[in-house]
Design a protein around this motif. Structure first.
Motif, PDB file in Angstrom:
ATOM      1  N   ILE A  75       0.840  -1.189   0.000  1.00 35.66           N
ATOM      2  CA  ILE A  75       0.000   0.000   0.000  1.00 35.66           C
ATOM      3  C   ILE A  75       0.881   1.248   0.000  1.00 35.66           C
ATOM      4  N   SER A  76       0.642   2.130  -0.947  1.00 37.26           N
ATOM      5  CA  SER A  76       1.306   3.430  -0.970  1.00 37.26           C
ATOM      6  C   SER A  76       0.314   4.454  -0.442  1.00 37.26           C
ATOM      7  N   THR A 102      10.139  -0.423   3.956  1.00 41.75           N
ATOM      8  CA  THR A 102      10.948   0.357   3.024  1.00 41.75           C
ATOM      9  C   THR A 102      10.637  -0.156   1.620  1.00 41.75           C
ATOM     10  N   GLY A 103      11.096   0.541   0.628  1.00 41.75           N
ATOM     11  CA  GLY A 103      10.885   0.084  -0.746  1.00 41.75           C
ATOM     12  C   GLY A 103       9.842   0.910  -1.465  1.00 41.75           C
ATOM     13  N   ASP A 104       9.244   0.311  -2.475  1.00 45.35           N
ATOM     14  CA  ASP A 104       8.296   1.021  -3.329  1.00 45.35           C
ATOM     15  C   ASP A 104       6.999   1.389  -2.618  1.00 45.35           C
ATOM     16  N   PHE A 108       2.744  -2.822   4.173  1.00 40.93           N
ATOM     17  CA  PHE A 108       2.582  -4.189   3.683  1.00 40.93           C
ATOM     18  C   PHE A 108       1.527  -4.840   4.564  1.00 40.93           C
ATOM     19  N   ALA A 109       0.387  -5.218   3.989  1.00 38.01           N
ATOM     20  CA  ALA A 109      -0.737  -5.744   4.759  1.00 38.01           C
ATOM     21  C   ALA A 109      -0.990  -7.208   4.436  1.00 38.01           C
ATOM     22  N   LYS A 110      -1.293  -7.959   5.479  1.00 42.07           N
ATOM     23  CA  LYS A 110      -1.758  -9.332   5.306  1.00 42.07           C
ATOM     24  C   LYS A 110      -3.269  -9.277   5.407  1.00 42.07           C
ATOM     25  N   VAL A 111      -3.940  -9.803   4.396  1.00 42.46           N
ATOM     26  CA  VAL A 111      -5.393  -9.714   4.282  1.00 42.46           C
ATOM     27  C   VAL A 111      -5.958 -11.114   4.093  1.00 42.46           C
ATOM     28  N   VAL A 112      -7.109 -11.369   4.693  1.00 45.18           N
ATOM     29  CA  VAL A 112      -7.806 -12.631   4.453  1.00 45.18           C
ATOM     30  C   VAL A 112      -9.143 -12.340   3.796  1.00 45.18           C
ATOM     31  N   VAL A 125     -12.423  -1.348  -0.918  1.00 49.50           N
ATOM     32  CA  VAL A 125     -12.576  -0.616   0.355  1.00 49.50           C
ATOM     33  C   VAL A 125     -11.245   0.014   0.740  1.00 49.50           C
ATOM     34  N   LEU A 126     -10.178  -0.759   0.568  1.00 48.81           N
ATOM     35  CA  LEU A 126      -8.837  -0.263   0.891  1.00 48.81           C
ATOM     36  C   LEU A 126      -8.470   0.934   0.019  1.00 48.81           C
ATOM     37  N   LEU A 127      -8.731   0.837  -1.260  1.00 45.34           N
ATOM     38  CA  LEU A 127      -8.409   1.936  -2.181  1.00 45.34           C
ATOM     39  C   LEU A 127      -9.227   3.195  -1.902  1.00 45.34           C
ATOM     40  N   ALA A 128     -10.402   3.034  -1.316  1.00 41.14           N
ATOM     41  CA  ALA A 128     -11.248   4.183  -0.985  1.00 41.14           C
ATOM     42  C   ALA A 128     -10.849   4.828   0.343  1.00 41.14           C
ATOM     43  N   ALA A 129      -9.933   4.214   1.066  1.00 41.92           N
ATOM     44  CA  ALA A 129      -9.519   4.750   2.372  1.00 41.92           C
ATOM     45  C   ALA A 129      -8.766   6.061   2.198  1.00 41.92           C
ATOM     46  N   PRO A 130      -8.960   6.993   3.125  1.00 43.02           N
ATOM     47  CA  PRO A 130      -8.249   8.275   3.040  1.00 43.02           C
ATOM     48  C   PRO A 130      -6.736   8.074   3.023  1.00 43.02           C
ATOM     49  N   GLY A 131      -6.082   8.745   2.119  1.00 39.69           N
ATOM     50  CA  GLY A 131      -4.627   8.706   2.054  1.00 39.69           C
ATOM     51  C   GLY A 131      -4.047   7.567   1.242  1.00 39.69           C
ATOM     52  N   VAL A 132      -4.859   6.568   0.887  1.00 42.04           N
ATOM     53  CA  VAL A 132      -4.336   5.446   0.102  1.00 42.04           C
ATOM     54  C   VAL A 132      -4.266   5.875  -1.356  1.00 42.04           C
TER      55      VAL A 132
END
Length: 163
Positions: A75-76, A102-104, A108-112, A125-132
């Motif tokens: 996630i950036s 670190t990195g690009d 880094f999220a673990k999702v089920v 839902v994640l992409l709609a989160a503020p700041g993502v």
């Protein structure tokens, strides 16, 4: 959150026993290890308070709860909205773990998920989160090596200087 705690050989012996049998009581641990019950009890309380001993829910297989699919999502985020992004991510129950990296990507999220369609919903839902700003998803095919502190605990029990 893990606070500065030094796990010594006795702590490692206690943790190793609990890793083998998580249902052991302080009394059972004291008998098994040949240590006073009050000492074991105090050590357990310190290990729990410091965060060195995680919650028992760590043992729950999420597939048994109906979430057989595991994915890892890079996630950036916008740094100026990091606090809002963290709060939004924490509100998504299917996100079970997040690390700043670190990195690009920043996180880094673990999702089920229940299946790929559910994963698609969660990603939205994640992409709609503020700041993502952007995500990159990788689906886990199989877990090759599960979470396993036992080999490190055994090393510390056998060689306290291995730390």
């Amino acid at each position: 959150m893990l606070h500065a705690v030094t796990v010594d050989q006795l702590d490692a012996r206690i943790l190793n026993q609990l890793d083998t049998d998580p249902t052991m009581t302080a009394l059972a641990l004291s008998r098994e290890l040949g240590v006073a019950r009050n000492t074991v009890h105090a050590r357990l309380r310190r290990l729990e308070t410091s965060g060195a001993l995680a919650a028992p829910s760590r043992r729950v297989r999420l597939s048994a709860l109906g979430y057989p699919l595991t994915a890892f999502i890079e996630i950036s985020i916008r740094q100026d909205l990091a606090t809002e992004a963290y709060a939004a991510l924490e509100s998504i129950p299917e996100i079970v773990e997040v690390h700043a990296t670190t990195g690009d990507a920043d996180l880094f999220a673990k999702v089920v998920a229940r299946d790929t369609e559910d994963l698609h919903r969660i990603a939205g839902v994640l992409l709609a989160a503020p700041g993502v700003v952007r995500t990159n998803t990788k689906v886990s095919l199989i877990e090759v090596i599960p979470y396993r502190p036992s080999s490190l605990l055994a090393r510390l029990v056998e060689e306290p200087s291995a730390r």
